[in-house]
Scaffold this motif. Structure first.
Motif, PDB file in Angstrom:
ATOM      1  N   PHE A  40       0.831  -1.202   0.000  1.00 10.17           N
ATOM      2  CA  PHE A  40       0.000   0.000   0.000  1.00 10.17           C
ATOM      3  C   PHE A  40       0.862   1.246   0.000  1.00 10.17           C
ATOM      4  N   GLU A  60       3.434   1.029   2.989  1.00 10.01           N
ATOM      5  CA  GLU A  60       3.098  -0.047   3.928  1.00 10.01           C
ATOM      6  C   GLU A  60       3.434  -1.401   3.325  1.00 10.01           C
ATOM      7  N   THR A  62       3.273  -5.763   4.363  1.00 10.42           N
ATOM      8  CA  THR A  62       2.335  -6.607   5.109  1.00 10.42           C
ATOM      9  C   THR A  62       2.450  -6.346   6.609  1.00 10.42           C
TER      10      THR A  62
ATOM     11  N   THR B 235      -0.334 -13.575   9.232  1.00 11.35           N
ATOM     12  CA  THR B 235      -1.389 -13.349   8.229  1.00 11.35           C
ATOM     13  C   THR B 235      -2.255 -14.599   8.057  1.00 11.35           C
ATOM     14  N   LYS B 297      -9.715   2.232   0.809  1.00  5.17           N
ATOM     15  CA  LYS B 297      -8.398   1.683   0.498  1.00  5.17           C
ATOM     16  C   LYS B 297      -7.425   2.096   1.606  1.00  5.17           C
ATOM     17  N   ALA B 298      -7.237   1.245   2.567  1.00  7.64           N
ATOM     18  CA  ALA B 298      -6.376   1.544   3.709  1.00  7.64           C
ATOM     19  C   ALA B 298      -6.220   0.259   4.523  1.00  7.64           C
ATOM     20  N   ILE B 299      -5.185   0.245   5.340  1.00  8.77           N
ATOM     21  CA  ILE B 299      -4.943  -0.935   6.176  1.00  8.77           C
ATOM     22  C   ILE B 299      -5.099  -0.533   7.639  1.00  8.77           C
ATOM     23  N   ARG B 301      -4.479  -1.293  11.440  1.00  8.10           N
ATOM     24  CA  ARG B 301      -3.471  -2.099  12.128  1.00  8.10           C
ATOM     25  C   ARG B 301      -3.647  -2.045  13.639  1.00  8.10           C
ATOM     26  N   TYR B 304      -4.934   0.933  16.260  1.00 10.53           N
ATOM     27  CA  TYR B 304      -5.674   2.055  15.677  1.00 10.53           C
ATOM     28  C   TYR B 304      -7.047   2.161  16.350  1.00 10.53           C
ATOM     29  N   SER B 323      -4.269  -6.432   9.047  1.00 12.01           N
ATOM     30  CA  SER B 323      -3.249  -6.740   8.050  1.00 12.01           C
ATOM     31  C   SER B 323      -3.908  -6.894   6.682  1.00 12.01           C
ATOM     32  N   PRO B 324      -3.139  -6.777   5.625  1.00 14.70           N
ATOM     33  CA  PRO B 324      -3.664  -7.221   4.340  1.00 14.70           C
ATOM     34  C   PRO B 324      -3.803  -8.743   4.360  1.00 14.70           C
ATOM     35  N   ARG B 353      -3.808   7.608  10.693  1.00 11.03           N
ATOM     36  CA  ARG B 353      -3.022   8.836  10.533  1.00 11.03           C
ATOM     37  C   ARG B 353      -3.932  10.067  10.411  1.00 11.03           C
ATOM     38  N   GLU B 355      -7.064  10.359   9.636  1.00 10.47           N
ATOM     39  CA  GLU B 355      -8.248  10.320   8.763  1.00 10.47           C
ATOM     40  C   GLU B 355      -9.118   9.116   9.098  1.00 10.47           C
ATOM     41  N   LYS B 357     -11.340   6.107   8.017  1.00 11.47           N
ATOM     42  CA  LYS B 357     -11.533   5.228   6.859  1.00 11.47           C
ATOM     43  C   LYS B 357     -12.631   4.222   7.181  1.00 11.47           C
TER      44      LYS B 357
END
Lengths: 126, 374
Positions: A40, A60, A62, B235, B297-299, B301, B304, B323-324, B353, B355, B357
């Motif tokens: 990302f 980013e 994984t 993962t 579109k964001a991860i 983690r 957060y 995680s993705p 950060r 914002e 999402k």
């Protein structure tokens, strides 16, 4: 690992290719390899201004998030949307198609590293 | 932990370094986070077979007259339901119902149990058990330094393991184990794992770890085996909705809040934490561990903040793991949120950060088509 001579480098692992008042900015292959799978990218909007060393986006993998820092005081004029859509391609082509943003330079700080200086810097285990 | 000098090393440390693994501090250990890459290793486990060094995990023996009664008191699942040769997912709780650790119990005999505990909790768990252990009858031993452990996970794990053991592996059912030899060394061979795939976990003396690791990599070439690190382990387990102690559960969340109601057996006799957990069950939970998928579109983690996506947008919790997902190509995670926001389909905001999402509460697990029961 090669570090193109025509580029300048930061200790935060960005590279900048300066062409007069314009420049391309990306991240080094070393940094990409350290991050692992890049999944990302968050890049600024066209028109955004940055001072040198400002965070201009994030990269980013994984497992981790890293900030991207501007190597120069500049204004963003173009974003590489192809790499935003397929950030996994960064590891194959960090210096050509893997550029992140194009900018108009206002001021380049002193202290950017040459390829050989950058290579020495990372070989010291930083 | 700022330097690697204080970190412990598993007996396979040299093997990892020689394979080019990136080593990172984890739970006080210097562990491989990845070799070829998290996504590559993740896919190898989903499609063929991967090897994990999990020697940092702890092993205890609980034996002697009264061992069963002792473990019944210490854990939330019903230990009496474990037959000899069977394993059980279980947990220790404090008096207030929060979680000391999640564990696997293997029953080796009528009065003989072998416990696998989390690396970071070895000393804490052992002290907790010792504090409550009857003065006579039960023998409690911390065997963690004596054992190495390798997990062999993936749809081709059975074919690989059949080549290295002296027992018939095809008959070994899920969450069962046997004792035999692996490449000539006596070992516990368990059909357990943490990836959602068919898999085995081997416990054997630490002194032969390198020989067994090398042998598995060599023989496993025919099945496309790869060494895998903690990155892929994380993962893989997240896709299956498996909890990680320290992220998804700890001493601030009760067994029910983190979703362990399926192993909390109120119909067995008294156990530590029972009263509080029973009251919590009757009164209802104030917070729950939910699964989410990012819509934006964001991860999201670990750590957060989570906000309600309704009118006033109050802060409602935090992400415990995120995680993705390499298998699903989505960004996924688990979060603690107030119960009224835990409904499936609810929209939530994740603050990334600065914002907000959008994400949606979804059903666990994220990934359901693993070969684990195969």
């Amino acid at each position: 690992m090669s570090y193109p001579n025509e580029l300048k480098y930061t200790k935060e692992h960005e590279w900048i290719k300066i062409d007069g008042k314009k420049a391309s900015i990306g991240v080094t292959k070393f940094a990409i390899d350290q991050l692992g799978d890049v999944v990302f990218l968050e890049l600024p909007k066209v028109g955004t201004n940055f001072n040198a060393n400002d965070a201009f986006g994030t990269i980013e993998s994984t497992k981790t998030v890293s900030e991207l820092y501007a190597p120069a005081t500049c204004k963003v004029v173009e974003i590489n949307t192809a790499i935003v859509d397929a950030p996994e391609n960064l590891s194959q082509d960090a210096y050509q198609n893997g550029w992140l943003i194009k900018v108009e330079i206002d001021q380049v700080p002193s202290g950017l590293l040459s390829a050989s200086e950058y290579e020495k810097y990372i070989s010291e285990g930083v | 932990m700022s330097t690697t000098e204080k970190l412990k090393m598993t007996p396979l440390y040299e093997e990892h370094v020689s394979l080019g693994a990136r080593m990172v501090p984890f739970a006080g250990w210097n562990m491989p986070v990845q070799y070829s890459g998290v996504v590559d290793e993740h896919k190898c486990v989903r499609n063929s077979v991967g090897l994990f060094d999990v020697s940092h995990m702890g092993e205890f023996n609980v034996t002697g007259r009264g061992a069963l009664e002792f473990l019944q008191m210490m854990t939330i699942n019903d230990v009496a339901k474990i037959n000899i040769g069977q394993a059980q997912y279980n947990a220790f709780c404090y008096d207030n119902g929060t979680v000391v650790d999640d564990i696997i119990i293997y029953r080796r005999g009528f009065d003989s149990f072998f416990l696998c505990v989390n690396a970071n909790n070895i000393e804490k768990d052992f002290a907790w058990l010792k504090e409550h252990c009857p003065k006579q009858g039960v023998i409690l031993e911390n065997m963690s330094d004596d054992y190495a452990q390798i997990a062999i996970q993936g749809p081709k794990s059975r074919e690989l393991i059949a080549k290295v053991v002296d027992v018939k592996i095809t008959d070994l059912a899920y969450y069962h184990f046997t004792e035999g030899k692996v490449l000539g060394t006596p070992a516990i061979i368990a059909r357990t794992g943490y990836t959602g795939e068919l898999g085995y976990e081997l416990y054997f003396p630490a002194s032969v770890a390198s020989k067994i690791w090398k042998g598995l990599l060599q023989i496993g070439q025919d099945y496309g085996v790869k060494p895998c690190g903690l990155g892929a382990r994380d993962t893989l387990r997240l896709e299956c909705g498996y909890l990680l102690y320290g992220n998804d559960m700890d001493n601030t969340t009760t067994a029910l809040e983190c979703g362990l109601s399926w192993i909390t057996k109120f119909d067995k006799n008294s156990f530590i934490g029972k009263d509080i957990l029973l009251r919590q069950k009757e009164e209802g939970l104030k917070k729950r561990l939910i699964a989410f998928e990012m819509q934006d579109k964001a991860i999201g983690r670990h750590g957060y903040k989570v906000f309600s996506a309704k009118e006033n947008g109050n802060e409602i919790g935090f992400i415990s793991s995120g995680s993705p997902s390499p298998t699903l190509s989505k960004n996924i995670g688990m979060a603690y949120v107030s119960s009224e926001n835990a409904k499936l389909g609810s929209e939530i905001w994740i603050e990334i950060r600065g914002e907000k999402k959008l994400a949606t509460v979804v059903k666990k697990p994220f990934f359901v088509h693993g070969s684990v029961q195969g």
